[in-house]
Design a protein around this motif. Sequence first.
Motif, PDB file in Angstrom:
ATOM      1  N   VAL A 138      35.729  43.918  45.245  1.00  0.00           N
ATOM      2  CA  VAL A 138      34.432  43.978  44.578  1.00  0.00           C
ATOM      3  C   VAL A 138      34.650  43.723  43.094  1.00  0.00           C
ATOM      4  CG1 VAL A 138      32.440  45.413  43.999  1.00  0.00           C
ATOM      5  CG2 VAL A 138      33.476  45.589  46.273  1.00  0.00           C
ATOM      6  N   LEU A 139      34.039  42.674  42.573  1.00  0.00           N
ATOM      7  CA  LEU A 139      34.154  42.353  41.158  1.00  0.00           C
ATOM      8  C   LEU A 139      33.266  43.299  40.353  1.00  0.00           C
ATOM      9  CD1 LEU A 139      33.999  38.457  41.332  1.00  0.00           C
ATOM     10  CD2 LEU A 139      36.022  39.863  40.976  1.00  0.00           C
ATOM     11  N   LEU A 140      33.831  43.907  39.318  1.00  0.00           N
ATOM     12  CA  LEU A 140      33.102  44.842  38.470  1.00  0.00           C
ATOM     13  C   LEU A 140      32.746  44.161  37.151  1.00  0.00           C
ATOM     14  CD1 LEU A 140      35.259  48.032  39.101  1.00  0.00           C
ATOM     15  CD2 LEU A 140      33.192  47.303  40.312  1.00  0.00           C
ATOM     16  N   LEU A 141      31.510  44.359  36.715  1.00  0.00           N
ATOM     17  CA  LEU A 141      31.017  43.666  35.534  1.00  0.00           C
ATOM     18  C   LEU A 141      31.116  44.548  34.301  1.00  0.00           C
ATOM     19  CD1 LEU A 141      29.491  42.399  38.103  1.00  0.00           C
ATOM     20  CD2 LEU A 141      27.820  41.587  36.453  1.00  0.00           C
ATOM     21  N   ASP A 142      31.461  43.932  33.182  1.00  0.00           N
ATOM     22  CA  ASP A 142      31.377  44.579  31.882  1.00  0.00           C
ATOM     23  C   ASP A 142      29.931  44.424  31.408  1.00  0.00           C
ATOM     24  OD1 ASP A 142      31.391  45.361  29.257  1.00  0.00           O
ATOM     25  OD2 ASP A 142      33.161  44.208  28.694  1.00  0.00           O
ATOM     26  N   THR A 162      33.295  33.712  33.041  1.00  0.00           N
ATOM     27  CA  THR A 162      33.854  34.751  33.907  1.00  0.00           C
ATOM     28  C   THR A 162      34.330  35.957  33.113  1.00  0.00           C
ATOM     29  OG1 THR A 162      36.043  33.696  33.845  1.00  0.00           O
ATOM     30  CG2 THR A 162      34.573  33.071  35.638  1.00  0.00           C
ATOM     31  N   ASP A 163      34.136  35.977  31.796  1.00  0.00           N
ATOM     32  CA  ASP A 163      34.504  37.144  30.995  1.00  0.00           C
ATOM     33  C   ASP A 163      33.665  38.363  31.370  1.00  0.00           C
ATOM     34  OD1 ASP A 163      36.448  35.778  29.678  1.00  0.00           O
ATOM     35  OD2 ASP A 163      35.298  35.440  27.848  1.00  0.00           O
ATOM     36  N   VAL A 164      32.563  38.143  32.085  1.00  0.00           N
ATOM     37  CA  VAL A 164      31.705  39.251  32.491  1.00  0.00           C
ATOM     38  C   VAL A 164      32.419  40.164  33.480  1.00  0.00           C
ATOM     39  CG1 VAL A 164      30.643  37.982  34.402  1.00  0.00           C
ATOM     40  CG2 VAL A 164      29.376  39.820  33.272  1.00  0.00           C
ATOM     41  N   PHE A 165      33.450  39.664  34.180  1.00  0.00           N
ATOM     42  CA  PHE A 165      34.196  40.474  35.133  1.00  0.00           C
ATOM     43  C   PHE A 165      35.443  41.028  34.448  1.00  0.00           C
ATOM     44  CE2 PHE A 165      32.266  36.923  37.541  1.00  0.00           C
ATOM     45  CZ  PHE A 165      31.296  37.655  38.191  1.00  0.00           C
TER      46      PHE A 165
END
Length: 474
Positions: free
Chosen positions: A440-444, A424-427
Amino acid sequence: MESSPLTADLRRRLVFRVGRQSHEIDAAGVLEVVRAGHITRVPNGPAALKGITNLRGRPVPVLSMGQILSRDDHASRHGGKIIVYDHGGAVGLLVDDVLTLSEDTSATPLEGLGNLLDAAFKTTRRAPLGRTDSIERDAGSRSSLTLMPVLSFRVAGQLYGLPLEQVREVAIIPDDLAVLPNGKEAVIGLMSLRNGVLPLVSLASLMALEVTKSSADHGRIVVVEHKGDLIGLVVDAIEVINRLPEHAIDSVPAVLQRGGGDAQIAAIGRIAGGGRLISILSPDRLFGHDEVAKAIGQRAGAVSMETAPEAIEQFLIFQLGEENYGLPIASVDEVIRVPVDVTRMPGAPAFVTGVINLRGRPIPLIDQRSRFDSPASVQAAAARAIVVTIGKLQAGFVVDAVTEVKALPAAALTPAPEFSSEQTDVFDRIAHIEADGPMVLLLDPQELLTRAERDVVAAITERKAGTEEKTGDI
């Protein structure tokens, strides 16, 4: 000796039910109790994490107490209530029901709640290091390619585009549209956009094309900024984001510059792979149209972008299953349709769909639906591949659909909690677009692939490039 009212409050216990069992916790840590509304799922999160809910514009992680207590997710399937609990910050505890608040209860005390929550997710958050720097590095590496990003869309069955730098955002036509009395055919009406009023103009009418009913009911709004003014251009459908090299952009033949719709076209772009042409529009000429000028003059109360009080960041909103996610538009190379001829690679991981040829370069396609454990969409025609550069690797991430380009102020962005799952570090951030709407989840973009996955995908890309060099396929 009687206890003071404050002491009595501290002894109160909140009783809640999960399944057939009732439990009690110290009410001193309870901030509030709310009905369970929409919960945005966090892909690959811990088993107990139901997702993120919007609590008056603030993202709150929600944990299933059924999962924590008995590994049964019963409560989440039947609505229930959320106990907002203070655990180094607000945490939502999803239960079937809240029964009572009392000093004298017979329910089973729930001991070690703090330890249970610590095991479910981390309350601390890593420092957001490198995200901005990595985007700037990627933007710098792409600038040497001299590619012009163009947002493409369809109007009356024809393909048009606008330079992405001149597009403020892409929105959906609202239901509460204010229709102007005695308005011209091109002027559809006015809509509210944050603190101002946005005039909507039919691009088909401006281009002297046939106006379809679908564009007015189910179309999209391309919000363009020009000299401090905003205007919404209504189109039939959004296509993709193309990055065109300079040699693929030609001037419009003089014979076509005869006024009317053709005069709005600034250049003709040639899209690689299929020989399609795209008419690139000129915002200067569009805004010079008499009807557009009148529409701008009727937007009483609109806020000029030149005086906007805060910085705005643009995000590409895409869909996976029933959830929406976002990527910073600055990190997106382009958005393409998923081609039919995808080369399968023997021995590739399950999340690698295959490899495609994008302007002579092999680009691996990553099935983001399988990586996020999302069900496959039945609308295969809407599937898109979002091409992103991660370090030295360029890959396309397959999603169900690209829905919007959203411009959001800093006040609408919140750091995402760090959960106890590395996946979940992508968010890294959460956007609350509407006051009480879904988060809305934002991605790195730099976390879309783990280091191990990057090595695997890079090896597949190199193998494909080597094979094509030998066979002369490129």
